[in-house]
Design a protein around this motif. Structure first.
Motif, PDB file in Angstrom:
ATOM      1  N   GLU A  82       0.811  -1.218   0.000  1.00  0.00           N
ATOM      2  CA  GLU A  82       0.000   0.000   0.000  1.00  0.00           C
ATOM      3  C   GLU A  82       0.846   1.270   0.000  1.00  0.00           C
ATOM      4  N   GLY A  83       2.159   1.116   0.078  1.00  0.00           N
ATOM      5  CA  GLY A  83       3.036   2.279   0.068  1.00  0.00           C
ATOM      6  C   GLY A  83       3.145   2.986   1.407  1.00  0.00           C
ATOM      7  N   ARG A  84       2.725   2.351   2.482  1.00  0.00           N
ATOM      8  CA  ARG A  84       2.800   2.946   3.818  1.00  0.00           C
ATOM      9  C   ARG A  84       4.075   2.566   4.562  1.00  0.00           C
ATOM     10  N   ALA A  85       4.851   1.632   4.027  1.00  0.00           N
ATOM     11  CA  ALA A  85       6.053   1.152   4.708  1.00  0.00           C
ATOM     12  C   ALA A  85       7.128   2.242   4.679  1.00  0.00           C
ATOM     13  N   GLU A  86       7.866   2.353   5.768  1.00  0.00           N
ATOM     14  CA  GLU A  86       8.922   3.349   5.841  1.00  0.00           C
ATOM     15  C   GLU A  86      10.118   2.895   5.005  1.00  0.00           C
ATOM     16  N   THR A  87      10.590   3.783   4.150  1.00  0.00           N
ATOM     17  CA  THR A  87      11.740   3.500   3.314  1.00  0.00           C
ATOM     18  C   THR A  87      12.812   4.541   3.595  1.00  0.00           C
ATOM     19  N   PHE A  88      14.028   4.270   3.124  1.00  0.00           N
ATOM     20  CA  PHE A  88      15.109   5.230   3.309  1.00  0.00           C
ATOM     21  C   PHE A  88      14.778   6.542   2.603  1.00  0.00           C
ATOM     22  N   ALA A  89      14.272   6.445   1.381  1.00  0.00           N
ATOM     23  CA  ALA A  89      13.941   7.660   0.631  1.00  0.00           C
ATOM     24  C   ALA A  89      12.839   8.460   1.336  1.00  0.00           C
ATOM     25  N   GLY A  90      11.848   7.777   1.856  1.00  0.00           N
ATOM     26  CA  GLY A  90      10.770   8.461   2.578  1.00  0.00           C
ATOM     27  C   GLY A  90      11.277   9.125   3.844  1.00  0.00           C
ATOM     28  N   LEU A  91      12.136   8.422   4.574  1.00  0.00           N
ATOM     29  CA  LEU A  91      12.713   8.990   5.786  1.00  0.00           C
ATOM     30  C   LEU A  91      13.596  10.186   5.460  1.00  0.00           C
ATOM     31  N   LEU A  92      14.370  10.091   4.386  1.00  0.00           N
ATOM     32  CA  LEU A  92      15.219  11.213   3.959  1.00  0.00           C
ATOM     33  C   LEU A  92      14.363  12.408   3.559  1.00  0.00           C
ATOM     34  N   ARG A  93      13.242  12.153   2.924  1.00  0.00           N
ATOM     35  CA  ARG A  93      12.352  13.226   2.500  1.00  0.00           C
ATOM     36  C   ARG A  93      11.681  13.911   3.697  1.00  0.00           C
ATOM     37  N   HIS A  94      11.284  13.141   4.702  1.00  0.00           N
ATOM     38  CA  HIS A  94      10.538  13.693   5.841  1.00  0.00           C
ATOM     39  C   HIS A  94      11.448  14.218   6.957  1.00  0.00           C
ATOM     40  N   PRO A 109      15.266  15.024   6.819  1.00  0.00           N
ATOM     41  CA  PRO A 109      16.595  15.053   6.202  1.00  0.00           C
ATOM     42  C   PRO A 109      17.723  15.312   7.202  1.00  0.00           C
ATOM     43  N   LEU A 110      17.521  16.190   8.171  1.00  0.00           N
ATOM     44  CA  LEU A 110      18.590  16.478   9.131  1.00  0.00           C
ATOM     45  C   LEU A 110      18.903  15.260  10.000  1.00  0.00           C
ATOM     46  N   TYR A 111      17.889  14.534  10.368  1.00  0.00           N
ATOM     47  CA  TYR A 111      18.069  13.318  11.157  1.00  0.00           C
ATOM     48  C   TYR A 111      18.894  12.286  10.377  1.00  0.00           C
ATOM     49  N   VAL A 112      18.524  12.057   9.122  1.00  0.00           N
ATOM     50  CA  VAL A 112      19.222  11.069   8.295  1.00  0.00           C
ATOM     51  C   VAL A 112      20.659  11.509   8.051  1.00  0.00           C
ATOM     52  N   LEU A 113      20.855  12.772   7.712  1.00  0.00           N
ATOM     53  CA  LEU A 113      22.212  13.258   7.463  1.00  0.00           C
ATOM     54  C   LEU A 113      23.065  13.197   8.725  1.00  0.00           C
ATOM     55  N   GLY A 114      22.463  13.487   9.876  1.00  0.00           N
ATOM     56  CA  GLY A 114      23.189  13.377  11.143  1.00  0.00           C
ATOM     57  C   GLY A 114      23.622  11.946  11.421  1.00  0.00           C
ATOM     58  N   LEU A 115      22.719  10.997  11.169  1.00  0.00           N
ATOM     59  CA  LEU A 115      23.072   9.587  11.369  1.00  0.00           C
ATOM     60  C   LEU A 115      24.164   9.143  10.402  1.00  0.00           C
ATOM     61  N   LEU A 116      24.064   9.558   9.150  1.00  0.00           N
ATOM     62  CA  LEU A 116      25.098   9.197   8.182  1.00  0.00           C
ATOM     63  C   LEU A 116      26.445   9.800   8.573  1.00  0.00           C
ATOM     64  N   LEU A 117      26.450  11.026   9.056  1.00  0.00           N
ATOM     65  CA  LEU A 117      27.686  11.654   9.514  1.00  0.00           C
ATOM     66  C   LEU A 117      28.269  10.889  10.706  1.00  0.00           C
ATOM     67  N   ALA A 118      27.409  10.488  11.641  1.00  0.00           N
ATOM     68  CA  ALA A 118      27.871   9.724  12.798  1.00  0.00           C
ATOM     69  C   ALA A 118      28.473   8.390  12.359  1.00  0.00           C
ATOM     70  N   ILE A 119      27.868   7.733  11.396  1.00  0.00           N
ATOM     71  CA  ILE A 119      28.393   6.462  10.888  1.00  0.00           C
ATOM     72  C   ILE A 119      29.770   6.665  10.274  1.00  0.00           C
ATOM     73  N   VAL A 120      29.917   7.727   9.474  1.00  0.00           N
ATOM     74  CA  VAL A 120      31.205   8.001   8.833  1.00  0.00           C
ATOM     75  C   VAL A 120      32.273   8.298   9.882  1.00  0.00           C
ATOM     76  N   VAL A 121      31.930   9.077  10.905  1.00  0.00           N
ATOM     77  CA  VAL A 121      32.895   9.396  11.964  1.00  0.00           C
ATOM     78  C   VAL A 121      33.303   8.142  12.715  1.00  0.00           C
ATOM     79  N   ILE A 122      32.344   7.309  13.074  1.00  0.00           N
ATOM     80  CA  ILE A 122      32.646   6.078  13.809  1.00  0.00           C
ATOM     81  C   ILE A 122      33.518   5.152  12.966  1.00  0.00           C
ATOM     82  N   LEU A 123      33.189   5.021  11.690  1.00  0.00           N
ATOM     83  CA  LEU A 123      34.016   4.193  10.809  1.00  0.00           C
ATOM     84  C   LEU A 123      35.420   4.765  10.675  1.00  0.00           C
ATOM     85  N   GLY A 124      35.514   6.073  10.545  1.00  0.00           N
ATOM     86  CA  GLY A 124      36.828   6.706  10.434  1.00  0.00           C
ATOM     87  C   GLY A 124      37.682   6.488  11.662  1.00  0.00           C
ATOM     88  N   VAL A 125      37.102   6.671  12.831  1.00  0.00           N
ATOM     89  CA  VAL A 125      37.844   6.456  14.076  1.00  0.00           C
ATOM     90  C   VAL A 125      38.219   4.990  14.226  1.00  0.00           C
TER      91      VAL A 125
END
Length: 121
Positions: free
Chosen positions: A81-93, A95-111
């Motif tokens: 029915e298109g009600r399931a949460e997807t990455f694209a939907g979460l990024l659209r609704h 964006p700051l939350y998703v970008l913050g999480l991606l930044l945290a992942i990159v920092v953790i991987l880098g360290v």
């Protein structure tokens, strides 16, 4: 001696209510312990009689199988029915939350990858 049937850590209220209901329906004596005020224990559902444990475990296995099937069916229906949460939907609704999480992942991987080189150098 009492046996723990269900630790209530991260158990939704509806699931705990359903377990209580089928225990009552099967006439299996049980009691509950409440969560501690400091978060050490999250409470549990305990069987009063050791003899009831095999029957309760069998009922619990059947219940968990049925609940899992129901959850998978609900997720599949939400996807259709298109009600399931997807990455694209979460990024659209959010964006700051998703970008913050991606930044945290990159920092953790880098360290994680750079730390051994810093300690050895």
């Amino acid at each position: 001696m009492a046996k723990l049937l269900l630790n209530l850590r991260n158990v939704p209220d509806d699931e705990a209510d359903e377990v209580r209901a089928w225990l009552k329906q099967a006439r299996i004596a049980f009691y509950e312990t409440k969560p501690s005020p400091w978060g050490v224990s999250h409470g549990g559902i305990w069987l009063e009689q050791d003899d009831d444990l095999p029957q309760a475990r069998a009922l619990m296995a059947d219940y968990q199988h049925a609940r899992g099937a129901r959850a998978r069916a609900d997720a599949e229906q939400a996807r259709r029915e298109g009600r399931a949460e997807t990455f694209a939907g979460l990024l659209r609704h959010r964006p700051l939350y998703v970008l913050g999480l991606l930044l945290a992942i990159v920092v953790i991987l880098g360290v994680t990858l750079a730390l051994p080189w810093w300690l050895l150098g």
